[in-house]
Scaffold this active site. Structure first.
Site, mmCIF file in Angstrom:
data_model
loop_
_atom_site.group_PDB
_atom_site.id
_atom_site.type_symbol
_atom_site.label_atom_id
_atom_site.label_comp_id
_atom_site.label_asym_id
_atom_site.label_seq_id
_atom_site.Cartn_x
_atom_site.Cartn_y
_atom_site.Cartn_z
ATOM 1 N N TYR A 188 0.857 -1.258 0.096
ATOM 2 C CA TYR A 188 0.008 -0.020 -0.071
ATOM 3 C C TYR A 188 0.966 1.180 -0.010
ATOM 4 C CZ TYR A 188 -2.997 3.633 1.514
ATOM 5 O OH TYR A 188 -3.647 5.025 1.586
ATOM 6 N N GLU A 215 -2.767 7.577 -4.611
ATOM 7 C CA GLU A 215 -2.822 6.176 -3.801
ATOM 8 C C GLU A 215 -2.666 5.312 -4.664
ATOM 9 O OE1 GLU A 215 -5.756 4.873 -0.429
ATOM 10 O OE2 GLU A 215 -6.441 4.168 -2.347
#
Ligand code: GDP
Ligand code: MN
Length: 392
Positions: free
Chosen positions: A109, A197
């Site tokens: 992530y 992201e």
């Protein structure tokens, strides 16, 4: 402002982030054609909507044949996908991204956000990315690595390498990670992003890094100087109430209640929403009409508030410092007549020319209710809501 995954991938790729090959499709035929162009092997069919959590909601599917791509595309297109992030209304799927499939060894992530406390860009990362990242962030927030970037130095290489080590990356992955990180940072900074992201940033079976998902969101106030970014806007993904407000230059946020609000100043708007809650009601929106609101602007504000079918009563609350109450009052009267209003309207005026303003409301001959204080206005609004029975 949010953009689609395929748009974010294309931007990030230009800055140097490795992404899989893919094609856009607006029909099952195009989807099948895209799969063919990718070599006829395994592909991932991905619903393009302004939301994460698509995987868990059935919006991302690994397909092994062209027929499967075609049939899955037919199922998705035109459907509304409800994810954890969309709310009950969901988002309409109008386009698909068909991408070559990647075999995943590890999911990382990687997020870039604005840390308001330090007033700097912050990187958030985890070696255990993928669809469960939100649960992980809740259960074990300490497992997320956070790093703040000094704007004067920018993202320096040793910081990027340090992060790579902390995520457990090895060998060629380190160089690839540094490149990816710096590319995201430059994209964030140079395009006035609010969020970048990549989840997952995959380590492939062959040990390479590739961004399998990408999300970017931009500062609306900076769009005037980023026309290429502004052009990526997809009004079909926005709350229709907010799109119309945006097009009219009003600061508007749609909410769930039934009391429509027209207020000048963001602070007063927040205070009014608090007062409505305190009086036992719920606002239908946040709307800041701005400082020098002309009667025309007031009319536009009324039209905007009325695009929300849930609105059962309207509360106008103006503190006129720059503005004048008589001007606002004229706008309210004009709006009432032009828009053909039937809903109860409560007007609370304060500040410059307040007596003249109240006089206009009083002598308008219209069923406008005047309130002297904010508390009184909020109570009146709550009391004037149509009862559920009357609304049927
Ligand atoms: P999101 O659910 O909206 O965040 O959509 P993602 O693009 O992240 O896709 C959801 C999940 O699908 C990812 O977390 C991956 O685990 C999986 N996925 C996406 N692309 C691929 C791929 O090419 N190969 C494989 N095996 N899984 C993938
Ligand atoms: Mn994702």
């Amino acid at each position: 402002m949010d953009i689609h995954e395929h748009q974010a991938k294309s931007i990030l790729a230009e800055f140097g982030v490795p992404v899989p090959k893919g094609h856009l499709a607006f029909s099952p035929e195009q989807a099948a054609h895209a799969a063919r162009m990718l070599g006829g092997g395994r592909v991932v069919v991905k619903a393009q909507i302004h939301s994460g959590g698509r995987g868990a909601a059935g919006g991302v599917k690994l397909c092994t044949s062209e027929a499967e791509v075609r049939s899955y595309a037919a199922t998705l297109l035109g459907k509304t996908l409800v994810t954890k992030q969309t709310g009950a209304g969901g988002k309409l799927i109008e386009r698909l991204w068909i991408e070559e499939a990647t075999d995943i060894a590890q999911e990382i992530y990687l997020g870039f956000v604005l840390d308001r406390k330090s007033e700097r860009i912050m990187i958030v990362a985890s070696g255990h990315g993928g669809m469960e990242i939100e649960d992980l962030a809740e259960k074990d927030p300490g497992s997320l690595v956070r790093m703040i970037i000094d704007p004067a130095a920018g993202l320096v290489e040793f910081q990027a390498r340090d992060l790579a080590f902390r995520l457990g990356l090895k060998g060629k992955q380190i160089g690839q990670f540094v490149t990816t990180l710096r590319a995201c940072y430059r994209a964030y900074r140079d395009l006035d992003a609010m969020m970048v992201e990549i989840n997952p940033l995959a380590v492939t079976g062959a040990g390479d890094l590739v961004a399998l998902d990408a999300k970017m969101s931009f500062d609306t106030n900076a769009l005037y100087r980023r026309p290429q970014v502004a052009a990526l806007r997809d009004p079909g993904q926005e709350d229709p109430r907010e799109s119309s407000a945006h097009d009219n230059g009003l600061a508007y946020v749609g909410l769930e209640g039934d009391i429509g609000c027209i207020i000048n100043g963001a602070g007063l708007a927040m205070a009014t929403m608090d007062m409505i809650h305190l009086a036992g009601g719920a606002p239908a929106n946040f709307l800041d009409i701005g400082g020098g609101a002309s009667p025309e602007r007031v009319v536009t504000a009324f039209r905007t508030v009325l695009t929300d079918p849930n609105v059962g009563v309207i509360l106008v609350n103006i503190f006129a410092g720059i503005n004048r109450c008589d001007w606002i009052a004229r706008g309210v009267v004009q709006a009432y007549q032009e828009v053909g209003l039937t809903l109860p309207v409560i007007v609370r005026l304060s500040g410059t020319n307040v007596e003249e303003g109240r006089e206009i409301i009083r002598t308008s001959g219209l069923p406008l209710m005047s309130a002297d204080t904010l508390a009184e206005a909020a109570k009146l609004a709550v009391r004037s809501r149509p009862s559920p029975i009357a609304a049927q």
